[in-house]
Design a protein around this motif. Structure first.
Motif, mmCIF file in Angstrom:
data_model
loop_
_atom_site.group_PDB
_atom_site.id
_atom_site.type_symbol
_atom_site.label_atom_id
_atom_site.label_comp_id
_atom_site.label_asym_id
_atom_site.label_seq_id
_atom_site.Cartn_x
_atom_site.Cartn_y
_atom_site.Cartn_z
ATOM 1 N N ALA A 130 0.766 -1.069 -0.083
ATOM 2 C CA ALA A 130 0.030 0.105 -0.082
ATOM 3 C C ALA A 130 0.900 1.405 -0.023
ATOM 4 O O ALA A 130 0.643 2.279 -0.810
ATOM 5 C CB ALA A 130 -0.937 0.122 1.275
ATOM 6 N N GLY A 131 1.980 1.253 0.866
ATOM 7 C CA GLY A 131 2.841 2.499 0.793
ATOM 8 C C GLY A 131 3.676 2.662 -0.495
ATOM 9 O O GLY A 131 3.745 3.757 -0.878
ATOM 10 N N SER A 132 3.815 1.414 -1.089
ATOM 11 C CA SER A 132 4.526 1.603 -2.635
ATOM 12 C C SER A 132 3.594 2.111 -3.380
ATOM 13 O O SER A 132 4.163 2.947 -4.350
ATOM 14 C CB SER A 132 4.959 0.060 -2.913
ATOM 15 N N ALA A 133 2.316 1.834 -3.401
ATOM 16 C CA ALA A 133 1.317 2.229 -4.382
ATOM 17 C C ALA A 133 1.059 3.795 -3.862
ATOM 18 O O ALA A 133 0.882 4.645 -5.256
ATOM 19 C CB ALA A 133 -0.008 1.451 -4.281
ATOM 20 N N ILE A 134 0.964 4.181 -2.821
ATOM 21 C CA ILE A 134 0.810 5.723 -2.586
ATOM 22 C C ILE A 134 2.149 6.479 -3.206
ATOM 23 O O ILE A 134 1.986 7.368 -3.887
ATOM 24 C CB ILE A 134 0.667 5.946 -1.110
ATOM 25 N N LEU A 135 3.429 5.918 -3.052
ATOM 26 C CA LEU A 135 4.503 6.530 -3.378
ATOM 27 C C LEU A 135 4.296 6.456 -4.904
ATOM 28 O O LEU A 135 4.727 7.846 -5.561
ATOM 29 C CB LEU A 135 5.695 5.832 -2.979
ATOM 30 N N ALA A 136 4.181 5.469 -5.888
ATOM 31 C CA ALA A 136 4.274 5.337 -7.290
ATOM 32 C C ALA A 136 3.056 6.472 -7.725
ATOM 33 O O ALA A 136 3.348 7.095 -8.744
ATOM 34 C CB ALA A 136 3.914 3.999 -7.655
ATOM 35 N N PHE A 137 2.049 6.464 -7.035
ATOM 36 C CA PHE A 137 0.739 7.273 -7.564
ATOM 37 C C PHE A 137 1.167 8.730 -7.682
ATOM 38 O O PHE A 137 1.103 9.580 -8.672
ATOM 39 C CB PHE A 137 -0.261 7.077 -6.596
ATOM 40 N N GLY A 138 1.927 9.245 -6.343
ATOM 41 C CA GLY A 138 2.354 10.521 -6.200
ATOM 42 C C GLY A 138 3.564 10.724 -7.293
ATOM 43 O O GLY A 138 3.523 11.811 -7.900
ATOM 44 N N LEU A 139 4.574 9.843 -7.515
ATOM 45 C CA LEU A 139 5.489 10.252 -8.371
ATOM 46 C C LEU A 139 5.066 10.428 -9.619
ATOM 47 O O LEU A 139 5.638 11.278 -10.317
ATOM 48 C CB LEU A 139 6.682 8.996 -8.128
ATOM 49 N N TYR A 140 4.247 9.607 -10.021
ATOM 50 C CA TYR A 140 3.710 9.597 -11.390
ATOM 51 C C TYR A 140 2.804 10.582 -12.005
ATOM 52 O O TYR A 140 2.963 11.422 -12.715
ATOM 53 C CB TYR A 140 3.013 8.435 -11.871
ATOM 54 N N ASN A 141 1.757 10.846 -10.663
ATOM 55 C CA ASN A 141 0.787 12.057 -11.139
ATOM 56 C C ASN A 141 1.244 13.453 -10.483
ATOM 57 O O ASN A 141 0.747 14.381 -10.800
ATOM 58 C CB ASN A 141 -0.495 11.687 -10.409
ATOM 59 N N VAL A 142 2.244 13.574 -9.738
ATOM 60 C CA VAL A 142 2.841 14.759 -9.497
ATOM 61 C C VAL A 142 4.109 15.177 -9.764
ATOM 62 O O VAL A 142 4.331 16.019 -10.371
ATOM 63 C CB VAL A 142 2.638 14.956 -7.687
ATOM 64 N N HIS A 143 5.012 14.631 -9.226
ATOM 65 C CA HIS A 143 6.529 14.898 -9.529
ATOM 66 C C HIS A 143 6.932 14.712 -11.044
ATOM 67 O O HIS A 143 7.667 15.662 -11.471
ATOM 68 C CB HIS A 143 7.584 13.965 -8.688
ATOM 69 N N SER A 144 6.422 13.802 -11.608
ATOM 70 C CA SER A 144 7.035 13.569 -12.977
ATOM 71 C C SER A 144 6.317 14.714 -13.913
ATOM 72 O O SER A 144 7.007 15.057 -14.962
ATOM 73 C CB SER A 144 6.724 12.339 -13.426
ATOM 74 N N LEU A 145 5.362 15.332 -13.586
ATOM 75 C CA LEU A 145 4.735 16.252 -14.249
ATOM 76 C C LEU A 145 5.245 17.593 -14.213
ATOM 77 O O LEU A 145 4.987 18.570 -14.937
ATOM 78 C CB LEU A 145 3.314 16.272 -14.098
ATOM 79 N N SER A 146 5.453 17.822 -12.864
ATOM 80 C CA SER A 146 5.755 19.270 -12.547
ATOM 81 C C SER A 146 7.264 19.754 -12.464
ATOM 82 O O SER A 146 7.453 20.951 -11.968
ATOM 83 C CB SER A 146 5.162 19.234 -11.089
ATOM 84 N N ASP A 147 8.173 18.699 -12.788
ATOM 85 C CA ASP A 147 9.563 19.292 -12.400
ATOM 86 C C ASP A 147 9.834 19.500 -11.105
ATOM 87 O O ASP A 147 10.908 20.097 -10.908
ATOM 88 C CB ASP A 147 10.014 20.350 -13.560
ATOM 89 N N VAL A 148 9.055 19.008 -10.232
ATOM 90 C CA VAL A 148 9.425 19.005 -8.851
ATOM 91 C C VAL A 148 9.928 17.694 -8.442
ATOM 92 O O VAL A 148 9.205 16.812 -8.922
ATOM 93 C CB VAL A 148 8.315 19.367 -7.914
ATOM 94 N N THR A 149 11.164 17.418 -8.106
ATOM 95 C CA THR A 149 11.624 15.981 -7.959
ATOM 96 C C THR A 149 11.843 15.662 -6.521
ATOM 97 O O THR A 149 11.759 16.525 -5.595
ATOM 98 C CB THR A 149 12.986 16.173 -8.930
#
Length: 188
Positions: free
Chosen positions: A4-23
């Protein structure tokens, strides 16, 4: 709970960080860097880099932590690959880097914090930092995390504007604190 933790992390990384150039720093930030420059999916690069960190951790930290961390790392890669099959939930977040930094930090902090609380780490950063702390003895783990984050953020200047790296620094600081809060949170 580790998955569940891994899913939350992957969701945020894909839907937030990878789009926003915030790394992020560490392995997570490095996966985004490799994706940007070479088109390598974080589902692949994350798996390879995490494996190398876990290999070191296996020799330094022992089997149980590494086993749970390998499950978490593979879970992250699998969930990220699934999320890549769908369009981003809120692509406009790229226009709001401070919001992206704050929301991304929550996904990273909560996701990693849950996984660590239950004995695993979706990113090899944790295995690497813990291994280096044990090997170096005099260097505290928070300084190892900070050093790896700063190195990756500095490398990220090759594709992210300097003012956006400031947002990334906000993310790294908040997510690190949230990891500790979630890891130590006691359900009553």
């Amino acid at each position: 709970m580790i998955l569940a933790g891994s899913a939350i992390l992957a969701f945020g990384l894909y839907n937030v960080h990878s789009l926003s150039d915030v790394t992020e720093g560490g392995v997570l930030g490095l996966t985004l860097l490799l994706h940007h420059h070479f088109g390598i999916s974080p589902s692949v690069s994350g798996l390879v880099m995490n494996f190398l960190c876990y290999a070191l951790g296996f020799f330094v930290l022992g089997k149980s932590f590494i086993l749970y961390s390998a499950i978490a790392g593979a879970g992250f890669s699998a969930f990220y690959a699934i999320f890549e099959k769908f369009p981003p939930v809120c692509p406009q977040i790229a226009d709001h880097p401070l919001v992206a930094a704050l929301i991304g930090a929550v996904f990273v902090g909560v996701g990693v914090g849950i996984s660590i609380k239950y004995g695993g780490a979706p990113g090899g950063d944790d295995a690497l930092a813990m291994s280096l702390e044990k090997l170096l003895k005099k260097v505290k783990i928070q300084w190892i995390y900070l050093a790896s984050d700063i190195i990756v953020l500095a490398l990220s200047l090759t594709y992210i504007e300097a003012h956006k790296i400031g947002y990334s620094l906000i993310t790294v600081i908040i997510s690190g604190q949230l990891i500790g809060v979630v890891q130590n949170f006691e359900f009553k």
